[in-house]
Design a protein around this motif. Structure first.
Motif, mmCIF file in Angstrom:
data_model
loop_
_atom_site.group_PDB
_atom_site.id
_atom_site.type_symbol
_atom_site.label_atom_id
_atom_site.label_comp_id
_atom_site.label_asym_id
_atom_site.label_seq_id
_atom_site.Cartn_x
_atom_site.Cartn_y
_atom_site.Cartn_z
ATOM 1 N N ASN A 33 0.829 -1.194 0.000
ATOM 2 C CA ASN A 33 0.000 0.000 0.000
ATOM 3 C C ASN A 33 0.870 1.254 0.000
ATOM 4 N N TYR A 34 0.698 2.053 -1.030
ATOM 5 C CA TYR A 34 1.300 3.376 -1.061
ATOM 6 C C TYR A 34 0.218 4.390 -0.686
ATOM 7 N N GLU A 35 0.625 5.632 -0.496
ATOM 8 C CA GLU A 35 -0.339 6.669 -0.143
ATOM 9 C C GLU A 35 -1.366 6.857 -1.250
ATOM 10 N N THR A 36 -0.952 6.674 -2.504
ATOM 11 C CA THR A 36 -1.834 6.979 -3.631
ATOM 12 C C THR A 36 -2.475 5.736 -4.229
ATOM 13 N N TYR A 37 -1.714 4.653 -4.380
ATOM 14 C CA TYR A 37 -2.223 3.458 -5.058
ATOM 15 C C TYR A 37 -2.041 2.217 -4.193
ATOM 16 N N THR A 38 -2.788 1.179 -4.540
ATOM 17 C CA THR A 38 -2.615 -0.146 -3.949
ATOM 18 C C THR A 38 -2.019 -1.063 -5.006
ATOM 19 N N TYR A 39 -0.980 -1.815 -4.617
ATOM 20 C CA TYR A 39 -0.357 -2.779 -5.521
ATOM 21 C C TYR A 39 -0.689 -4.188 -5.030
ATOM 22 N N ASP A 40 -1.045 -5.068 -5.972
ATOM 23 C CA ASP A 40 -1.519 -6.397 -5.614
ATOM 24 C C ASP A 40 -1.059 -7.394 -6.679
ATOM 25 N N SER A 41 -0.678 -8.591 -6.230
ATOM 26 C CA SER A 41 -0.264 -9.624 -7.176
ATOM 27 C C SER A 41 -1.418 -10.508 -7.611
ATOM 28 N N GLY A 42 -2.521 -10.460 -6.850
ATOM 29 C CA GLY A 42 -3.552 -11.470 -7.040
ATOM 30 C C GLY A 42 -3.084 -12.780 -6.430
ATOM 31 N N TYR A 43 -3.942 -13.797 -6.468
ATOM 32 C CA TYR A 43 -3.584 -15.087 -5.874
ATOM 33 C C TYR A 43 -2.699 -15.903 -6.815
ATOM 34 N N SER A 44 -1.743 -16.590 -6.232
ATOM 35 C CA SER A 44 -0.972 -17.565 -7.005
ATOM 36 C C SER A 44 -1.801 -18.837 -7.156
ATOM 37 N N ALA A 45 -1.301 -19.764 -7.961
ATOM 38 C CA ALA A 45 -1.903 -21.098 -8.012
ATOM 39 C C ALA A 45 -1.568 -21.834 -6.713
ATOM 40 N N TYR A 46 -2.389 -22.808 -6.368
ATOM 41 C CA TYR A 46 -2.084 -23.627 -5.192
ATOM 42 C C TYR A 46 -0.852 -24.482 -5.469
ATOM 43 N N ALA A 47 -0.027 -24.667 -4.438
ATOM 44 C CA ALA A 47 1.147 -25.532 -4.529
ATOM 45 C C ALA A 47 1.269 -26.321 -3.238
ATOM 46 N N GLN A 48 1.851 -27.490 -3.340
ATOM 47 C CA GLN A 48 1.992 -28.380 -2.194
ATOM 48 C C GLN A 48 3.190 -27.967 -1.341
ATOM 49 N N VAL A 49 2.949 -27.813 -0.058
ATOM 50 C CA VAL A 49 4.026 -27.605 0.910
ATOM 51 C C VAL A 49 4.210 -28.918 1.665
ATOM 52 N N ALA A 50 5.430 -29.474 1.582
ATOM 53 C CA ALA A 50 5.710 -30.762 2.200
ATOM 54 C C ALA A 50 6.633 -30.590 3.396
ATOM 55 N N ALA A 51 6.575 -31.536 4.318
ATOM 56 C CA ALA A 51 7.421 -31.496 5.505
ATOM 57 C C ALA A 51 8.893 -31.543 5.114
ATOM 58 N N GLY A 52 9.687 -30.673 5.703
ATOM 59 C CA GLY A 52 11.117 -30.644 5.470
ATOM 60 C C GLY A 52 11.529 -30.069 4.140
ATOM 61 N N GLU A 53 10.611 -29.458 3.396
ATOM 62 C CA GLU A 53 10.930 -28.900 2.085
ATOM 63 C C GLU A 53 10.514 -27.435 2.009
ATOM 64 N N THR A 54 11.078 -26.754 1.015
ATOM 65 C CA THR A 54 10.736 -25.356 0.765
ATOM 66 C C THR A 54 9.981 -25.240 -0.547
#
Length: 316
Positions: free
Chosen positions: A94-115
């Motif tokens: 958020n800036y004083e004048t405009y809002t910047y947004d990426s929108g939602y990414s696609a879903y991705a799997q988060v696994a134990a012990g991984e990035t």
């Protein structure tokens, strides 16, 4: 020289491996356990530069309550100790004048012990509208209240005030066509402008509404109330009636000197009447002679002299 996107991804994966191997200091090593994963990535601006201080929202599938983190000076972010599952991310700044947004990414799997690495690009999703306001003599009107109207609507839910130079700015305005209008009270009068010409607002730009001129649209009425013996009456009620009407259009109480002023009165022909009550007695005046209220001018109702109305005879 900045890192390329591929280099940033490699760096983030290396950080994750070091975490898993215990090769980083305890403050990092504690961030990830074997049962949990890491969400990491980089947020870019539309021009490809890293987006610093963006807020990143991490949503688990089926939940509307995100975890949050922020980007560093290189646009990088990471969130440790993430429960395994499907996640999507979103970045905002958020800036004083405009809002910047990426929108939602696609879903991705988060696994134990991984990035799990996400790259996001933010862009402006709204715009702004600016302009200036002056009075009929060309003087700026600081503090003037500006109203924003979408399309042909006559209802405004967004207001801002003009600054000391009479300049105004509506920030974070959704794309569309808008008009603006000014209203300000100066002394006992209301000053307003006409609607500005329609202006198109688009994301990432500040549209210009131009210069608005505020002129008086309402007037005022002065009245004085005296008792049966000519004494000034404090706290008498002065009612204002449109000529020929028995319904009060406005009312005000008198001060210690028996004087009253009705402010911001719409133009027209009026009469005034005063009433006053004590515990035992009611007093009222005759209707005044008709008088004209015009924008930016103070009309006088003349003296309103009370006489006994209903109740026992007034004391002598």
């Amino acid at each position: 020289m900045g890192l390329s996107r591929s280099s940033r991804k490699i760096m983030l994966v290396v950080v994750a491996l070091l975490l898993a191997a215990g090769a980083l200091p305890p403050m990092f090593a504690e961030a990830e356990t074997a049962a949990k994963g890491v969400v990491a990535g980089t947020v870019y601006e539309k021009n490809g530069l890293p987006a610093q201080n963006a807020t990143v929202y991490v949503y688990k599938e089926g939940s509307n309550n995100p975890s949050t983190t922020s980007t560093n000076a290189r646009g990088n972010f990471w969130l440790n100790n993430v429960e395994p599952g499907n996640y999507r991310v979103q970045a905002k700044r958020n800036y004083e004048t405009y809002t910047y947004d990426s929108g939602y990414s696609a879903y991705a799997q988060v696994a134990a012990g991984e990035t799990t690495v996400y790259d996001l690009t933010i862009d402006a999703v709204d715009g702004a509208l600016s302009g200036s306001v002056k009075d009929g003599n060309g003087n700026p009107l600081p503090g003037a209240k500006m109203y924003l109207y979408k399309g042909s609507s006559t209802s405004s839910s967004v207001t801002v005030e003009a600054d000391s130079r009479g300049m105004f700015l509506f920030p974070k305005v959704a794309a569309g066509e808008y008009r603006t209008k000014v209203s300000i009270g100066i002394g006992p009068y209301t000053f307003e402008s006409e609607f500005s010409s329609p202006v198109a607002v688009s994301a990432g730009t500040t549209a210009q509404a131009g210069e608005l001129t505020a002129v008086p649209t309402k007037g005022a009425v002065a009245a004085a109330v005296a008792g049966p013996n000519g004494e000034p009456i404090n706290s008498a009620t002065v009612n204002l009636y449109r000529d020929g009407s028995s319904v009060s259009a406005a009312n005000v109480r008198t001060d210690n000197a028996g004087d009253a002023m009705l402010k911001n009165v719409a133009p027209g022909t009026y009469q005034a009447k005063a009433t006053y009550s004590t515990f035992f007695y009611n007093y009222e005046s005759e209707l005044s002679e008709s008088f004209e209220v015009t924008p930016g001018n103070l009309a006088a109702s003349g003296s309103l002299n009370l006489k006994t109305g209903q109740g026992p005879p007034a004391p002598t």
